[in-house]
Write a protein that holds these residues in place. Structure first.
Motif, PDB file in Angstrom:
ATOM      1  N   GLY A 272       0.804  -1.208   0.000  1.00 30.81           N
ATOM      2  CA  GLY A 272       0.000   0.000   0.000  1.00 30.81           C
ATOM      3  C   GLY A 272       0.839   1.261   0.000  1.00 30.81           C
ATOM      4  N   PHE A 273       0.161   2.381   0.137  1.00 30.80           N
ATOM      5  CA  PHE A 273       0.829   3.683   0.124  1.00 30.80           C
ATOM      6  C   PHE A 273       1.814   3.828   1.270  1.00 30.80           C
ATOM      7  CE2 PHE A 273       1.558   8.054  -0.522  1.00 30.80           C
ATOM      8  CZ  PHE A 273       1.552   8.659   0.727  1.00 30.80           C
ATOM      9  N   GLN A 274       1.432   3.349   2.468  1.00 35.80           N
ATOM     10  CA  GLN A 274       2.296   3.507   3.635  1.00 35.80           C
ATOM     11  C   GLN A 274       3.627   2.776   3.453  1.00 35.80           C
ATOM     12  OE1 GLN A 274      -0.889   2.369   3.734  1.00 35.80           O
ATOM     13  NE2 GLN A 274      -2.016   3.276   5.429  1.00 35.80           N
ATOM     14  N   GLY A 275       3.590   1.596   2.888  1.00 38.69           N
ATOM     15  CA  GLY A 275       4.813   0.840   2.637  1.00 38.69           C
ATOM     16  C   GLY A 275       5.702   1.534   1.629  1.00 38.69           C
ATOM     17  N   ALA A 276       5.102   2.031   0.551  1.00 39.24           N
ATOM     18  CA  ALA A 276       5.876   2.753  -0.461  1.00 39.24           C
ATOM     19  C   ALA A 276       6.502   4.015   0.127  1.00 39.24           C
ATOM     20  CB  ALA A 276       4.987   3.093  -1.651  1.00 39.24           C
ATOM     21  N   ALA A 277       5.761   4.710   0.954  1.00 40.63           N
ATOM     22  CA  ALA A 277       6.291   5.921   1.590  1.00 40.63           C
ATOM     23  C   ALA A 277       7.453   5.594   2.525  1.00 40.63           C
ATOM     24  CB  ALA A 277       5.178   6.641   2.354  1.00 40.63           C
ATOM     25  N   ALA A 278       7.357   4.477   3.235  1.00 40.01           N
ATOM     26  CA  ALA A 278       8.440   4.065   4.136  1.00 40.01           C
ATOM     27  C   ALA A 278       9.719   3.808   3.345  1.00 40.01           C
ATOM     28  CB  ALA A 278       8.040   2.815   4.921  1.00 40.01           C
ATOM     29  N   PHE A 279       9.599   3.199   2.174  1.00 36.96           N
ATOM     30  CA  PHE A 279      10.787   2.934   1.366  1.00 36.96           C
ATOM     31  C   PHE A 279      11.301   4.182   0.670  1.00 36.96           C
ATOM     32  CE2 PHE A 279       9.759  -1.472   2.079  1.00 36.96           C
ATOM     33  CZ  PHE A 279      11.007  -1.901   2.462  1.00 36.96           C
ATOM     34  N   ALA A 280      10.442   5.126   0.382  1.00 41.76           N
ATOM     35  CA  ALA A 280      10.904   6.404  -0.155  1.00 41.76           C
ATOM     36  C   ALA A 280      11.800   7.084   0.875  1.00 41.76           C
ATOM     37  CB  ALA A 280       9.718   7.289  -0.519  1.00 41.76           C
ATOM     38  N   ASN A 281      11.385   7.016   2.132  1.00 37.68           N
ATOM     39  CA  ASN A 281      12.213   7.587   3.206  1.00 37.68           C
ATOM     40  C   ASN A 281      13.502   6.806   3.374  1.00 37.68           C
ATOM     41  OD1 ASN A 281      10.414   9.642   3.787  1.00 37.68           O
ATOM     42  ND2 ASN A 281       9.271   8.388   5.238  1.00 37.68           N
ATOM     43  N   LEU A 282      13.446   5.487   3.240  1.00 39.26           N
ATOM     44  CA  LEU A 282      14.638   4.649   3.345  1.00 39.26           C
ATOM     45  C   LEU A 282      15.676   5.077   2.320  1.00 39.26           C
ATOM     46  CD1 LEU A 282      16.343   2.053   4.043  1.00 39.26           C
ATOM     47  CD2 LEU A 282      14.939   0.887   2.344  1.00 39.26           C
ATOM     48  N   LEU A 283      15.250   5.280   1.094  1.00 39.83           N
ATOM     49  CA  LEU A 283      16.192   5.616   0.032  1.00 39.83           C
ATOM     50  C   LEU A 283      16.849   6.984   0.242  1.00 39.83           C
ATOM     51  CD1 LEU A 283      14.224   4.206  -3.014  1.00 39.83           C
ATOM     52  CD2 LEU A 283      16.221   3.210  -1.880  1.00 39.83           C
ATOM     53  N   LYS A 284      16.229   7.830   1.041  1.00 41.20           N
ATOM     54  CA  LYS A 284      16.820   9.134   1.356  1.00 41.20           C
ATOM     55  C   LYS A 284      17.997   9.005   2.312  1.00 41.20           C
ATOM     56  CE  LYS A 284      12.524  11.736   0.882  1.00 41.20           C
ATOM     57  NZ  LYS A 284      11.517  12.530   1.625  1.00 41.20           N
ATOM     58  N   VAL A 285      17.960   8.000   3.191  1.00 44.48           N
ATOM     59  CA  VAL A 285      18.979   7.904   4.254  1.00 44.48           C
ATOM     60  C   VAL A 285      19.936   6.734   4.097  1.00 44.48           C
ATOM     61  CG1 VAL A 285      17.550   9.106   5.942  1.00 44.48           C
ATOM     62  CG2 VAL A 285      17.444   6.609   5.793  1.00 44.48           C
ATOM     63  N   ASN A 286      19.636   5.800   3.197  1.00 44.37           N
ATOM     64  CA  ASN A 286      20.475   4.611   3.050  1.00 44.37           C
ATOM     65  C   ASN A 286      21.035   4.563   1.635  1.00 44.37           C
ATOM     66  OD1 ASN A 286      21.308   1.904   2.414  1.00 44.37           O
ATOM     67  ND2 ASN A 286      20.335   1.261   4.313  1.00 44.37           N
ATOM     68  N   SER A 287      22.351   4.651   1.521  1.00 45.26           N
ATOM     69  CA  SER A 287      22.979   4.651   0.194  1.00 45.26           C
ATOM     70  C   SER A 287      23.428   3.251  -0.234  1.00 45.26           C
ATOM     71  CB  SER A 287      24.169   5.605   0.182  1.00 45.26           C
ATOM     72  OG  SER A 287      25.134   5.181   1.126  1.00 45.26           O
ATOM     73  N   SER A 288      23.323   2.253   0.635  1.00 49.87           N
ATOM     74  CA  SER A 288      23.779   0.912   0.260  1.00 49.87           C
ATOM     75  C   SER A 288      22.737   0.125  -0.533  1.00 49.87           C
ATOM     76  CB  SER A 288      24.195   0.125   1.504  1.00 49.87           C
ATOM     77  OG  SER A 288      23.070  -0.207   2.285  1.00 49.87           O
ATOM     78  N   VAL A 289      21.459   0.433  -0.364  1.00 49.78           N
ATOM     79  CA  VAL A 289      20.409  -0.272  -1.103  1.00 49.78           C
ATOM     80  C   VAL A 289      20.424   0.208  -2.547  1.00 49.78           C
ATOM     81  CG1 VAL A 289      17.929  -0.717  -1.320  1.00 49.78           C
ATOM     82  CG2 VAL A 289      18.972  -0.617   0.932  1.00 49.78           C
ATOM     83  N   SER A 290      20.837  -0.695  -3.442  1.00 51.76           N
ATOM     84  CA  SER A 290      20.894  -0.338  -4.853  1.00 51.76           C
ATOM     85  C   SER A 290      19.768  -0.964  -5.668  1.00 51.76           C
ATOM     86  CB  SER A 290      22.242  -0.714  -5.443  1.00 51.76           C
ATOM     87  OG  SER A 290      22.456  -2.101  -5.342  1.00 51.76           O
ATOM     88  N   ARG A 291      19.099  -1.971  -5.104  1.00 55.23           N
ATOM     89  CA  ARG A 291      17.994  -2.641  -5.787  1.00 55.23           C
ATOM     90  C   ARG A 291      16.855  -2.840  -4.787  1.00 55.23           C
ATOM     91  NH1 ARG A 291      22.038  -6.812  -8.170  1.00 55.23           N
ATOM     92  NH2 ARG A 291      22.746  -5.685  -9.989  1.00 55.23           N
ATOM     93  N   LEU A 292      15.705  -2.285  -5.131  1.00 53.39           N
ATOM     94  CA  LEU A 292      14.523  -2.379  -4.288  1.00 53.39           C
ATOM     95  C   LEU A 292      13.352  -2.786  -5.168  1.00 53.39           C
ATOM     96  CD1 LEU A 292      13.097  -1.906  -1.558  1.00 53.39           C
ATOM     97  CD2 LEU A 292      12.884   0.486  -2.211  1.00 53.39           C
TER      98      LEU A 292
END
Length: 119
Positions: A95-115
């Protein structure tokens, strides 16, 4: 090393046991538990795993009915993990909440290259 246990109906209790055992292993790099009906509780167990295990760089949990609460827990745990490179949570009703959580993740975590969040 790699552990693939997809499609085995391991469910919550089995996933918790695997997450607890994996938390002390510094050799496990890739873990795939797709399609095991783990639910939110299984996602919470893997969120805890990501906090204590620095060797898991690829985690695949697609098709486990994790829903947005589980996805949010994994996203929050992943935000401080600088070793996780690839994360797949496809087909989990994020859902939207999960997508928003990962949008925030990508702002602070530079090691995740594939999501992967498809489905």
């Amino acid at each position: 090393s790699r552990l693939f246990l997809g499609g085995n109906e391991i469910q919550y209790k089995g996933v918790v046991a695997i997450a607890e055992a994996s938390s002390t292993s510094q050799h496990l790099e890739e873990l795939s538990l797709c399609n095991n009906n783990t639910g939110f509780q299984g996602a919470a167990a893997f969120a805890n795993l990501l906090k204590v295990n620095s060797s898991v760089s690829r985690l695949f949990l697609g098709g486990n009915e994790i829903q947005y609460k589980g996805v949010v827990a994994i996203a929050e745990a992943s935000s401080t993990s600088q070793h996780l490179e690839e994360l797949s949570l496809c087909n989990n009703n994020t859902g939207f909440q999960g997508a928003a959580a990962f949008a925030n993740l990508l702002k602070v975590n530079s090691s995740v290259s594939r999501l992967f969040l498809g489905g």
